[in-house]
Design a protein around this motif. Structure first.
Motif, PDB file in Angstrom:
ATOM      1  N   THR A  15      -9.348  -0.974   0.983  1.00 30.05           N
ATOM      2  CA  THR A  15      -9.960   0.123   0.725  1.00 30.05           C
ATOM      3  C   THR A  15     -11.481  -0.093   0.129  1.00 30.05           C
ATOM      4  O   THR A  15     -11.780  -1.080  -0.308  1.00 30.05           O
ATOM      5  N   THR A  16     -12.364   0.577   0.462  1.00 30.76           N
ATOM      6  CA  THR A  16     -13.727   0.470   0.115  1.00 30.76           C
ATOM      7  C   THR A  16     -14.418   1.585  -0.591  1.00 30.76           C
ATOM      8  O   THR A  16     -13.990   2.785  -0.054  1.00 30.76           O
ATOM      9  N   GLY A  17     -15.286   1.492  -1.408  1.00 33.92           N
ATOM     10  CA  GLY A  17     -15.917   2.727  -1.937  1.00 33.92           C
ATOM     11  C   GLY A  17     -15.229   3.653  -3.039  1.00 33.92           C
ATOM     12  O   GLY A  17     -15.691   4.490  -3.517  1.00 33.92           O
ATOM     13  N   GLY A  18     -13.962   2.918  -3.604  1.00 32.54           N
ATOM     14  CA  GLY A  18     -13.329   3.608  -4.462  1.00 32.54           C
ATOM     15  C   GLY A  18     -12.958   5.231  -4.087  1.00 32.54           C
ATOM     16  O   GLY A  18     -12.563   5.468  -3.121  1.00 32.54           O
ATOM     17  N   ARG A  19     -12.995   5.991  -5.056  1.00 32.67           N
ATOM     18  CA  ARG A  19     -12.748   7.368  -4.801  1.00 32.67           C
ATOM     19  C   ARG A  19     -13.427   8.161  -3.857  1.00 32.67           C
ATOM     20  O   ARG A  19     -13.370   8.979  -3.336  1.00 32.67           O
ATOM     21  N   ASP A  20     -14.571   7.721  -3.606  1.00 35.30           N
ATOM     22  CA  ASP A  20     -15.539   8.380  -2.736  1.00 35.30           C
ATOM     23  C   ASP A  20     -15.743   7.319  -1.564  1.00 35.30           C
ATOM     24  O   ASP A  20     -16.952   7.092  -0.749  1.00 35.30           O
ATOM     25  N   GLY A  21     -14.696   6.742  -0.971  1.00 36.01           N
ATOM     26  CA  GLY A  21     -14.646   5.570   0.112  1.00 36.01           C
ATOM     27  C   GLY A  21     -13.856   6.108   1.385  1.00 36.01           C
ATOM     28  O   GLY A  21     -13.649   7.196   1.789  1.00 36.01           O
ATOM     29  N   ALA A  22     -13.319   4.953   1.658  1.00 32.21           N
ATOM     30  CA  ALA A  22     -12.275   5.065   2.806  1.00 32.21           C
ATOM     31  C   ALA A  22     -11.075   3.962   2.581  1.00 32.21           C
ATOM     32  O   ALA A  22     -11.316   2.842   1.940  1.00 32.21           O
ATOM     33  N   SER A  23      -9.961   4.411   3.094  1.00 29.35           N
ATOM     34  CA  SER A  23      -8.774   3.301   2.988  1.00 29.35           C
ATOM     35  C   SER A  23      -8.404   3.290   4.761  1.00 29.35           C
ATOM     36  O   SER A  23      -8.070   4.418   5.302  1.00 29.35           O
ATOM     37  N   ARG A  24      -7.876   2.207   4.908  1.00 30.53           N
ATOM     38  CA  ARG A  24      -7.156   1.881   6.383  1.00 30.53           C
ATOM     39  C   ARG A  24      -6.119   0.892   6.105  1.00 30.53           C
ATOM     40  O   ARG A  24      -6.202  -0.042   5.556  1.00 30.53           O
ATOM     41  N   SER A  25      -5.149   1.173   6.811  1.00 32.44           N
ATOM     42  CA  SER A  25      -3.969   0.288   6.660  1.00 32.44           C
ATOM     43  C   SER A  25      -4.093  -0.849   7.574  1.00 32.44           C
ATOM     44  O   SER A  25      -4.911  -0.739   8.767  1.00 32.44           O
ATOM     45  N   SER A  26      -3.367  -1.988   7.433  1.00 30.16           N
ATOM     46  CA  SER A  26      -3.587  -3.124   8.375  1.00 30.16           C
ATOM     47  C   SER A  26      -3.025  -2.937   9.601  1.00 30.16           C
ATOM     48  O   SER A  26      -3.823  -3.607  10.496  1.00 30.16           O
ATOM     49  N   ASP A  27      -2.210  -1.848  10.009  1.00 31.34           N
ATOM     50  CA  ASP A  27      -1.781  -1.793  11.166  1.00 31.34           C
ATOM     51  C   ASP A  27      -2.486  -0.397  11.899  1.00 31.34           C
ATOM     52  O   ASP A  27      -2.146  -0.201  13.097  1.00 31.34           O
ATOM     53  N   GLY A  28      -3.515   0.071  11.187  1.00 36.58           N
ATOM     54  CA  GLY A  28      -4.455   1.000  11.582  1.00 36.58           C
ATOM     55  C   GLY A  28      -3.713   2.435  11.773  1.00 36.58           C
ATOM     56  O   GLY A  28      -4.331   3.407  12.049  1.00 36.58           O
ATOM     57  N   ARG A  29      -2.701   2.602  11.113  1.00 38.64           N
ATOM     58  CA  ARG A  29      -1.658   4.027  11.567  1.00 38.64           C
ATOM     59  C   ARG A  29      -2.208   4.880  10.386  1.00 38.64           C
ATOM     60  O   ARG A  29      -2.002   6.090  10.551  1.00 38.64           O
ATOM     61  N   LEU A  30      -2.922   4.228   9.179  1.00 34.59           N
ATOM     62  CA  LEU A  30      -3.545   5.193   8.320  1.00 34.59           C
ATOM     63  C   LEU A  30      -4.862   4.974   8.173  1.00 34.59           C
ATOM     64  O   LEU A  30      -5.189   3.576   8.161  1.00 34.59           O
ATOM     65  N   ASP A  31      -5.853   5.786   8.265  1.00 32.95           N
ATOM     66  CA  ASP A  31      -7.316   5.779   8.121  1.00 32.95           C
ATOM     67  C   ASP A  31      -7.879   6.902   7.723  1.00 32.95           C
ATOM     68  O   ASP A  31      -7.890   7.635   8.316  1.00 32.95           O
ATOM     69  N   VAL A  32      -8.035   7.042   6.452  1.00 31.67           N
ATOM     70  CA  VAL A  32      -8.571   8.283   5.559  1.00 31.67           C
ATOM     71  C   VAL A  32      -9.684   7.716   5.080  1.00 31.67           C
ATOM     72  O   VAL A  32     -10.216   6.776   4.495  1.00 31.67           O
ATOM     73  N   LYS A  33     -10.453   9.162   4.888  1.00 33.47           N
ATOM     74  CA  LYS A  33     -11.702   9.036   3.996  1.00 33.47           C
ATOM     75  C   LYS A  33     -11.168   9.502   2.696  1.00 33.47           C
ATOM     76  O   LYS A  33      -9.947  10.315   2.510  1.00 33.47           O
ATOM     77  N   LEU A  34     -11.891   8.864   1.794  1.00 32.27           N
ATOM     78  CA  LEU A  34     -11.491   9.244   0.252  1.00 32.27           C
ATOM     79  C   LEU A  34     -12.603  10.134  -0.273  1.00 32.27           C
ATOM     80  O   LEU A  34     -13.631   9.781  -0.178  1.00 32.27           O
ATOM     81  N   SER A  35     -12.123  11.080  -1.118  1.00 33.62           N
ATOM     82  CA  SER A  35     -12.892  11.935  -2.037  1.00 33.62           C
ATOM     83  C   SER A  35     -12.457  11.896  -3.346  1.00 33.62           C
ATOM     84  O   SER A  35     -11.200  12.241  -3.539  1.00 33.62           O
ATOM     85  N   SER A  36     -13.342  12.269  -4.154  1.00 37.18           N
ATOM     86  CA  SER A  36     -12.944  12.560  -5.595  1.00 37.18           C
ATOM     87  C   SER A  36     -12.342  14.055  -5.806  1.00 37.18           C
ATOM     88  O   SER A  36     -12.685  14.864  -5.077  1.00 37.18           O
TER      89      SER A  36
END
Length: 138
Positions: A15-36
């Motif tokens: 995860t980068t950017g905290g609540r206003d960033g993005a998170s990606r799983s190691s296998d690539g199956r989860l790839d989401v933008k995050l927002s507060s």
């Protein structure tokens, strides 16, 4: 605290950017933008992700409890999870409500299954005694 004797699975994310960033799983199956929460930015937030994970796990725990009792669950079994982010004198806190729908299952049986699931679900165990949790049969 109970120690893990055998690891069955490890979920890994970057995860980068905290609540206003993005998170990606190691296998690539989860790839989401995050927002507060409450922002107009695209993406989900940690509370929604936690609610999704807990409700899915709780349904699996209900299934295990039903199997132990030889109860057939309805295909439309559902858990609506609400995870609150709030603050108080000690900082930020979470609270949660799980609303469980088991159409066709009598209330006493449903309550027994929910009670058992709340004892065995890893998310329930992790939150027990740490946050306010209400579980309702609807």
């Amino acid at each position: 605290m109970t120690a893990i004797e055998k690891v069955l699975y490890t979920g890994k994310t970057h995860t980068t950017g905290g609540r206003d960033g993005a998170s990606r799983s190691s296998d690539g199956r989860l790839d989401v933008k995050l927002s507060s929460p409450g922002s107009s930015r695209p993406g989900t937030n940690p509370e929604q992700l936690f609610a999704a994970g807990w409700s899915a796990c709780f349904i699996a725990a209900i299934g295990k409890a039903a199997s132990e009792r030889k109860v057939t669950l309805p295909a439309d079994l559902a858990v609506d999870a609400e995870v609150d982010l709030g603050n108080g004198a000690g900082g930020y806190f979470l609270g949660a409500r799980l609303h469980v729908s088991m159409p066709g299952i009598d209330r006493d049986t449903a309550q027994a299954l929910v009670d058992r699931a709340h004892q065995t679900c890893p998310y329930s165990k992790a939150t027990r005694g740490n946050i306010e949790v209400a579980i309702n049969i609807v």
